[in-house]
Motif scaffolding. Structure first.
Motif, short mmCIF file in Angstrom:
data_model
loop_
_atom_site.label_atom_id
_atom_site.label_comp_id
_atom_site.label_asym_id
_atom_site.label_seq_id
_atom_site.Cartn_x
_atom_site.Cartn_y
_atom_site.Cartn_z
N ALA A 92 43.62 42.79 38.96
CA ALA A 92 42.50 42.30 39.77
C ALA A 92 41.40 41.68 38.91
CB ALA A 92 41.92 43.45 40.59
N ARG A 119 43.26 41.55 45.67
CA ARG A 119 42.58 40.30 45.35
C ARG A 119 41.25 40.17 46.08
NH1 ARG A 119 47.79 38.30 46.57
NH2 ARG A 119 49.04 38.28 44.69
N CYS A 120 41.05 41.00 47.09
CA CYS A 120 39.85 40.96 47.91
C CYS A 120 39.17 42.32 47.83
CB CYS A 120 40.23 40.63 49.34
SG CYS A 120 39.00 41.02 50.56
#
Length: 122
Positions: A92, A119-120
């Motif tokens: 990440a 990723r978020c």
């Protein structure tokens, strides 16, 4: 106008640089976690999946990634694995702490996997 709460979605799993992993009750229920289970993360096509590698009572010895209940009756769990947290934090591109939501649950060969949306980060 500017929103006070731009992202209202809560996190389901937290990875700390110290190796601590916090798992929400929602994810624990989906995976049917019990104290003593061993979790792991599988990677396929750029996606990361959380799953139960070993069920409590079906193994001998000490294992990294063993989970325990954090509070009586709350349903949340905690684990410690520096190998897992380092891999996820590196993927990440985060240092410190990463809080992630989880996606859908899939089943392959009678094993439940839950997608980690790293990723978020929240």
């Amino acid at each position: 106008m500017k929103s006070i709460l731009p992202n209202s979605r809560k996190h389901d799993i937290s990875f700390h640089a110290s190796g601590k992993i916090d798992i929400s009750a929602h994810v624990a229920r989906s995976l049917s976690l019990a104290p003593g289970d061993v979790i792991d993360i599988a990677q396929e096509s750029g996606e990361w999946y959380l799953y139960v590698k070993l069920r409590s009572g079906n193994y001998a010895g000490r294992h990294e990634g063993c989970v325990w209940a954090t509070a009586r009756g709350k349903g949340t769990f905690r684990s410690c694995s520096t190998a897992i947290t380092r891999a996820v934090l590196a993927a990440a591109g985060v240092t410190g702490r990463l809080r992630c939501p989880c996606g859908t649950e899939i089943e392959r060969n009678n094993v439940k996997y839950i997608t980690i949306i790293y990723r978020c980060s929240l």
